[in-house]
Design an enzyme around this catalytic site. Structure first.
Site, short mmCIF file in Angstrom:
data_model
loop_
_atom_site.label_atom_id
_atom_site.label_comp_id
_atom_site.label_asym_id
_atom_site.label_seq_id
_atom_site.Cartn_x
_atom_site.Cartn_y
_atom_site.Cartn_z
N HIS A 65 0.83 -1.20 0.00
CA HIS A 65 0.00 0.00 0.00
C HIS A 65 0.87 1.26 0.00
CE1 HIS A 65 -2.76 2.79 2.46
NE2 HIS A 65 -3.29 2.71 1.25
N HIS A 97 -1.28 10.93 -2.64
CA HIS A 97 -2.50 10.33 -2.12
C HIS A 97 -3.53 11.37 -1.70
CE1 HIS A 97 -5.11 8.81 1.13
NE2 HIS A 97 -5.16 7.72 0.39
#
Length: 308
Positions: A53, A95
């Site tokens: 991730h 992100h």
């Protein structure tokens, strides 16, 4: 003088060996990559793939080139990262909606040109600025090509540009493209060009009343993964996983308790309960597990003979 000569002979003699070792290492990376590509859409495989991730953010800044290189060296199968755009329309890896948390800058990515935003430094996991800068999508593709599968998140708004870029570098077969809660017909209505080689990942929430119909809409598309997010491990959709696995590989997240009914990374590592977490996810049908603890998960799965 004799000592210096001897050292030179030793050094020169070791140079071919060093090259051999480097070549062997590259060969291993290539072999592992080909294995992972084969497993990616093999829903009948007994092996479990590992997704890092935001790449390897515990050891290098999240979503950085260095973090991606760490994943490759570690033997991770898939590296996940997120896309956004700069003021001058360049695709970069970020992100959040702002750069505040992950860099020493402030504001939104679209507030800056690429040249301007590259002046900021990415922060480490402890919040300290590093030498690393925000990478472009191009840089991540160049780093990953032929070495690791990539999972593109938060990219749907830039679909056409991403497809064009993946096509130009011939990377459809090593890319996963995330789609949140949209049936295939809706995707096709807006984007007629969906390359057959590209793997689509449909992310569904069991609380969505249309979840089952969304999943079923992709049955006609072979290269599709289903990612299931569940906050309760008694959720009814989990009972349907054995049937779903006949059509799709299944992706579970081990990231946070609310995504996996409490079978998360931190419990696996900090409470030393990997069987109750990662083991539980594999027993309930995971073909792919996304994690913030890639090194530990790789070791665990290998110990369970769930990967080479």
């Amino acid at each position: 003088m004799t000592t210096i000569k001897n050292l030179l002979y030793i050094y020169c003699g070791l140079m071919p060996l060093a090259g051999f070792c480097q070549s062997k290492s590259n060969s291993n990376i290539e072999q592992h990559y080909q294995w992972a590509i084969h497993q990616l859409n093999n829903k009948n495989s007994k092996s479990v793939l590992v997704t890092a991730h935001r790449c390897d953010w515990r050891n290098s800044p999240e979503n950085s080139v260095q973090a991606l290189q760490n994943c490759i060296a570690m033997g991770v199968d898939i590296a996940e990262f997120d896309l956004c755009k700069t003021k001058d329309g360049q695709l970069i890896i970020m992100h959040d909606k702002t750069i505040d948390r992950s860099t020493n800058g402030k504001g939104k990515p679209e507030d800056y040109t690429l040249a301007e935003i590259r002046k900021f430094k990415l922060k480490s996991g402890t919040g300290h600025p590093t030498i690393h800068t925000i990478p472009t999508f191009n840089e991540m593709l160049e780093t990953a090509k032929g070495k690791i599968i990539i999972d593109i998140d938060k990219g749907y708004d830039y679909y056409d540009e991403i497809i064009k870029k993946l096509d130009s570098v011939k990377m459809f077969d090593q890319a996963i493209f995330n789609i949140y809660g949209l049936p295939l017909d809706s995707v096709k209505a807006h984007h007629q060009n969906i390359p057959e080689e590209l793997t689509l990942q449909v992310i569904v929430n069991p609380k969505d009343p249309n979840a089952e119909s969304i999943i079923n809409s992709y049955k006609t598309r072979p290269k599709t993964i289903i990612q299931i997010i569940f906050s309760n491990d008694t959720d009814a959709i989990l009972a349907k996983v054995p049937v779903l696995k006949k059509s799709y590989p299944i992706w579970f997240n081990a990231l946070w308790p609310e995504q996996n009914g409490g079978h998360d990374d931190d419990k696996a590592v900090e409470e030393n309960k990997p069987d109750e977490t990662w083991g539980w996810l594999t027993e309930h049908g995971a073909n792919i597990i996304q994690t913030d603890r890639p090194k530990d998960l790789l070791h665990y799965l290998a110990s369970r003979k769930l990967r080479p």
